[in-house]
Enzyme design. Structure first.
Site, PDB file in Angstrom:
ATOM      1  N   ASP A   1       0.386  -1.853  -7.209  1.00 48.31           N
ATOM      2  CA  ASP A   1       1.056  -0.932  -6.279  1.00 48.31           C
ATOM      3  C   ASP A   1       0.960  -1.411  -4.833  1.00 48.31           C
ATOM      4  O   ASP A   1       1.634  -0.873  -3.956  1.00 48.31           O
ATOM      5  CB  ASP A   1       0.430   0.467  -6.366  1.00 48.31           C
ATOM      6  CG  ASP A   1       0.593   1.089  -7.742  1.00 48.31           C
ATOM      7  OD1 ASP A   1       1.668   0.908  -8.338  1.00 48.31           O
ATOM      8  OD2 ASP A   1      -0.360   1.741  -8.216  1.00 48.31           O
TER       9      ASP A   1
ATOM     10  N   ASP B   1      -2.428   3.572  -6.961  1.00 47.63           N
ATOM     11  CA  ASP B   1      -3.864   3.304  -7.050  1.00 47.63           C
ATOM     12  C   ASP B   1      -4.204   1.910  -7.549  1.00 47.63           C
ATOM     13  O   ASP B   1      -5.360   1.514  -7.533  1.00 47.63           O
ATOM     14  CB  ASP B   1      -4.529   4.329  -7.978  1.00 47.63           C
ATOM     15  CG  ASP B   1      -4.224   4.050  -9.446  1.00 47.63           C
ATOM     16  OD1 ASP B   1      -3.067   3.701  -9.744  1.00 47.63           O
ATOM     17  OD2 ASP B   1      -5.147   4.164 -10.271  1.00 47.63           O
TER      18      ASP B   1
ATOM     19  N   ASP C   1       3.291   6.424  -8.400  1.00 50.03           N
ATOM     20  CA  ASP C   1       2.945   5.603  -9.559  1.00 50.03           C
ATOM     21  C   ASP C   1       2.462   6.567 -10.647  1.00 50.03           C
ATOM     22  O   ASP C   1       1.966   7.651 -10.341  1.00 50.03           O
ATOM     23  CB  ASP C   1       1.840   4.625  -9.184  1.00 50.03           C
ATOM     24  CG  ASP C   1       1.300   3.868 -10.384  1.00 50.03           C
ATOM     25  OD1 ASP C   1       2.104   3.261 -11.104  1.00 50.03           O
ATOM     26  OD2 ASP C   1       0.073   3.923 -10.605  1.00 50.03           O
TER      27      ASP C   1
ATOM     28  N   CYS D   1      -5.986   2.977  33.580  1.00 47.18           N
ATOM     29  CA  CYS D   1      -6.873   1.886  33.146  1.00 47.18           C
ATOM     30  C   CYS D   1      -6.340   1.265  31.854  1.00 47.18           C
ATOM     31  O   CYS D   1      -6.368   0.040  31.681  1.00 47.18           O
ATOM     32  CB  CYS D   1      -8.289   2.404  32.902  1.00 47.18           C
ATOM     33  SG  CYS D   1      -9.122   3.054  34.360  1.00 47.18           S
TER      34      CYS D   1
ATOM     35  N   CYS E   1      -9.320   6.490  32.956  1.00 44.53           N
ATOM     36  CA  CYS E   1      -8.051   7.202  33.114  1.00 44.53           C
ATOM     37  C   CYS E   1      -6.948   6.429  32.406  1.00 44.53           C
ATOM     38  O   CYS E   1      -7.123   5.273  32.008  1.00 44.53           O
ATOM     39  CB  CYS E   1      -7.707   7.435  34.585  1.00 44.53           C
ATOM     40  SG  CYS E   1      -7.047   5.993  35.432  1.00 44.53           S
TER      41      CYS E   1
END
Length: 843
Positions: free
Chosen positions: A717, A713, A506, A103, A100
């Site tokens: 970057d 990529d 980019d 917890c 629950c």
């Protein structure tokens, strides 16, 4: 004379004596378990327990803690579960006793007080505890013991062990459910007899009450055990969970019915049948909830199942079937047509088509040949290939994806953190309302009605639906998106992405294909044909050491143009990369510089006027110039040109239609970047920037109050991806960029950026619906229960339904990637595009 344990009365083995002060007097114990239990008994004011124990009867000591727990402190054991064995370590623990939202709060707050624990995050949906700790300050075994002390068994997470534990827990729940159902049917016969006339005869009435008492007592002890265990765990941790209110409701009903049975002279009804009925219904709800949660978040398990467990190992020319776990880097395996690759590796013999849809989401098959990389879980379609092993199991690309999905499922969105703060007060308010209802109806009705009303209030309120609202939605969304090529590494972005207002791209490899072609080489006048050939070979040899997309494009173009193989490239010494500038390397004693004009000027390398003018003319055609110098003397300029991605123009148009600001960020010349931006339909341009400038640029946009998404990529970057509010990397990019991003587009489709925004909208809408439904449920049902309009039986039916509604609504996110939903989104975009085109001015 041998001492005996104060708690259990058994002899204390030599060397095991434990001394502990109990109410100011030092007592002897045989183990820490007995000492702890005794301490709890005295703290609770129940010391009369020892006086009621029959003379001469020994108590059973509590079960001893796992003696093997210290083994988890060994590095040899931890390396199976921990990525890096430094002082700071991360591990995922599994605890089946988490059931629950209270917890979650108890575990996180307990561990937060432990010195040396840097981060503890509990995933309610899959019962995992993500842990980061300083191994020099606290040992893993001590952390597990801390969890045990508050009632939570925990072990390092292993997928197969976890699945087996889940099945065992569900099976145990099913047995208890079945027993309660059997008891309910039998108790019902006696209830029918009482309601149809037996209640009028005191002798039959008392007889049936005693039979129901026996059935209810056994059922309460066995089927009600999970609720009592949860309640004890909560109270031991000095907090209250939903099991406290349920257990209190069941015990109140049971004890009142026992009192009526023991005093037949008092007129009153027993509620043993009601007790058994709502116990049965609560167990049904808990079982259905467990099954539904497993189905909703099993995406990572299904992904991991794609990885074969055995491989065809080639040893001394012989083929042997061995477990994948037994393979090591450098070994060779054979993969036949129709089989899945069991490891990440490199093809050293053979060729054929490979279906990589399970990684990229694209159904298009990719041709692999000698030197090609293959990934675990992908399907070998039509060729027999020999592969050299590079990584196995969790270290493969698939294993890392599964780990990232689990990370996302366990992360907490801001809206969930708000919910977590509310949870500790939820059950306290419930108990207060139940007590108020009991007192009110005790004075305005009778004790029976007061007890039944209070019990209904205790059972009807359910914090689970509120606690599940956010994690279930995030778990489903991150799991289903991973199967369609969008890897969400941080669940927080599913809430925040929709609110981002500035998208920064980019250029090379992101908006363009990143597969640049060598358009021309403009050499200096002094360079002979042989000198050009030597320059090409040296450039290819040096650039082959770089991970940048431009470098690989140069290598591929030169090898194709000069008919070179990678194996024929020259030995390179002293290679060094300067992000955003270029690379250097020594070939056959000659030092080469390959990079930008600005960098050459910084290195005091003289650039000729003619070549400068030529680069400006080529920039108008969106061609990128790469200068080459040998021993600080320019040899010429390489001109590379790239194609735009097919979906780049459409993505930019969609973002602008949504009112988003779009910027092109590039290290290229301003004129080159501007040409690309115009081809994309127009956007802001920030050009001629170094990697640290990209990071600073993002920071500058954020300082203006803008919420920024960075899409890139390359290695250069990475700082900007980390700095941005949301970082998105392409799967075709470098490992560094993918590690730095919050979302990785494994399918390499730019339009997936728009899909991710739509998924963010859908997820947040689902979370709000879940929270609204759970709040509405409690606002409507609690007053009804307090008014006496709902019986405990009705409360037991409706309580689990609120959680099931939340789980079912979250599971609907899976339809986001259905063919029908994707066609509908595409149709909407086509209508929007048509509307924009019709408004465009005629030229």
């Amino acid at each position: 004379m041998q001492q005996t344990c104060f708690h259990c009365g058994q002899a204390i083995p030599e060397g095991d004596l434990i001394l502990k002060p109990i109410e100011g007097e030092e007592r002897s114990f045989c183990c820490h378990g007995c000492a702890s239990v005794c301490e709890v008994i005295y703290e609770s004011g129940m010391q009369s327990f020892y006086q009621r124990t029959p003379e001469g009867e020994l108590l059973s000591p509590p079960p001893a803690p796992n003696k093997d727990i210290e083994f988890y402190d060994y590095d040899e054991v931890q390396e199976q579960y921990v990525n890096e064995l430094g002082d700071r370590r991360e591990i995922t623990l599994m605890s089946e006793t988490i059931h629950c939202a209270a917890c979650v709060w108890l575990i996180e707050h307990t561990l937060a007080k432990t010195d040396g624990i840097l981060m503890a995050r509990v995933n309610f949906t899959n019962k995992q505890i993500k842990l980061r700790w300083d191994n020099s300050k606290v040992k893993l075994s001590d952390i597990i013991k801390t969890l045990n002390s508050i009632g939570y068994d925990a072990t390092p997470y292993d997928a197969s062990v976890s699945e087996a534990a889940t099945k065992k827990a569900n099976r145990d729940l099913l047995y208890r459910l079945g027993f309660a159902g059997f008891a309910m049917m039998n108790a019902m016969w006696f209830s029918v007899a009482l309601y149809t006339g037996a209640n009028e005869d005191p002798e039959y009435r008392n007889y049936f009450h005693w039979i129901q008492l026996v059935i209810a007592t056994i059922t309460l002890a066995y089927s009600g055990k999970p609720f009592f265990q949860g309640a004890m765990t909560s109270l031991k941790g000095r907090t209250v969970g939903m099991d406290v209110s349920i257990s209190l409701g069941m015990l109140t009903t049971y004890l009142y019915s026992v009192w009526v049975t023991l005093h037949p002279e008092n007129v009153g009804d027993v509620y043993f049948d009601t007790l058994i009925d709502f116990m049965f219904l609560l167990l049904i709800g808990r079982y259905l909830e467990a099954i539904s949660k497993n189905k909703a978040v099993d995406a990572s398990r299904r992904l991991m199942e794609l990885q074969p467990k055995v491989a065809r190992s080639l040893q001394d020319g012989e083929e042997k079937i061995v477990p994948v776990r037994a393979l090591i880097k450098g070994m060779q395996i054979l993969v036949k047509p129709g089989e899945q690759f069991p490891v990440d590796g490199q093809v050293i013999k053979g060729e054929g088509l490979v279906n990589e849809s399970m990684l990229s989401g694209e159904s298009r098959e990719v041709r692999k040949q000698t030197g090609s990389k293959v990934a675990a879980g992908t399907l070998n379609v039509d060729g027999s290939m020999m592969v050299e092993v590079e990584s196995i199991l969790q270290n493969t690309q698939l294993g890392r994806i599964v780990h990232m999905v689990e990370e996302a499922q366990g992360s907490k969105a801001p809206i969930q953190c708000t919910a977590d703060k509310i949870m500790p007060w939820f059950v306290t308010v419930t108990l207060s309302l139940a007590a108020f209802s009991f007192v009110f109806w005790l004075f305005n009705a009778d004790i029976e009605f007061a007890i039944m009303t209070a019990t209904a209030v205790l059972i009807i309120t359910c914090p689970c639906a509120f606690g599940l609202a956010t994690p279930m939605a995030i778990a489903v969304a991150s799991g289903v998106s991973a199967r369609h090529g969008i890897l969400v590494k941080n669940g927080t972005v599913l809430e925040t992405l929709r609110d981002m207002d500035h998208f920064v791209f980019d250029k090379t490899g992101t908006l363009t294909k990143g597969k640049m072609q060598l358009a021309r080489f403009e050499a200096e006048n002094h360079l002979s044909p042989a000198g050009k050939k030597a320059t090409f070979k040296a450039v290819a040899s040096i650039e082959n050491r770089s991970e940048h997309s431009l470098a690989q494009a140069l290598v591929d173009s030169i090898c194709q143009q000069e008919d070179l193989r990678v194996s024929q490239l020259q030995e390179v010494e002293h290679f060094k990369a300067f992000p955003g500038k270029g690379v250097t390397g020594t070939v056959e004693g000659e030092k080469w510089h390959i990079g930008t004009a600005r960098w050459f000027e910084e290195e005091d390398i003289e650039l000729s006027f003619d070549l400068r003018e030529h680069t400006l003319q080529r920039a108008q055609k969106a061609q990128t110039a790469v200068w080459v110098a040998k021993n600080a003397k320019v040899q010429g300029v390489l001109y590379l040109e790239d194609e735009l991605r097919e979906d780049a123009v459409e993505l930019i148009a969609r973002l602008k239609a949504q009112g988003k600001q779009v910027t092109l960020l590039s290290g290229d010349l301003q004129v080159v970047a501007q040409q690309v931006a115009e081809k994309l339909g127009g956007m802001n341009v920030i050009a001629e920037v170094l990697p640290e400038d990209k990071n600073t640029t993002i920071q500058g946009l954020q300082s203006n109050g803008e919420k920024v998404v960075m899409i890139g990529d390359g290695i250069n970057d990475a700082p900007a991806l980390v700095r941005a509010d949301v970082g998105i990397a392409l799967g075709s990019g470098t490992d560094v960029s993918m590690e730095s991003a919050d979302i990785v587009l494994m399918n390499n489709q730019l339009l997936s950026v728009d899909t991710a925004i739509a998924l963010s909208n859908r997820t947040l809408r689902t979370v709000k619906q879940n929270i609204a439904s759970s709040i509405a449920y409690n606002i409507i049902m609690v007053p009804l229960a307090m008014s006496g309009a709902l019986t405990p039986l009705i409360a037991a039916i409706t309580m689990p339904l609120s959680s099931l509604v939340v789980i079912g609504n979250a599971a609907r996110i899976r339809s986001f990637f259905s063919k029908k939903a994707m066609r509908k989104r595409q149709a909407v975009h086509q209508v929007s595009e048509s509307a924009r085109s019709s408004k465009a001015p005629l030229v």
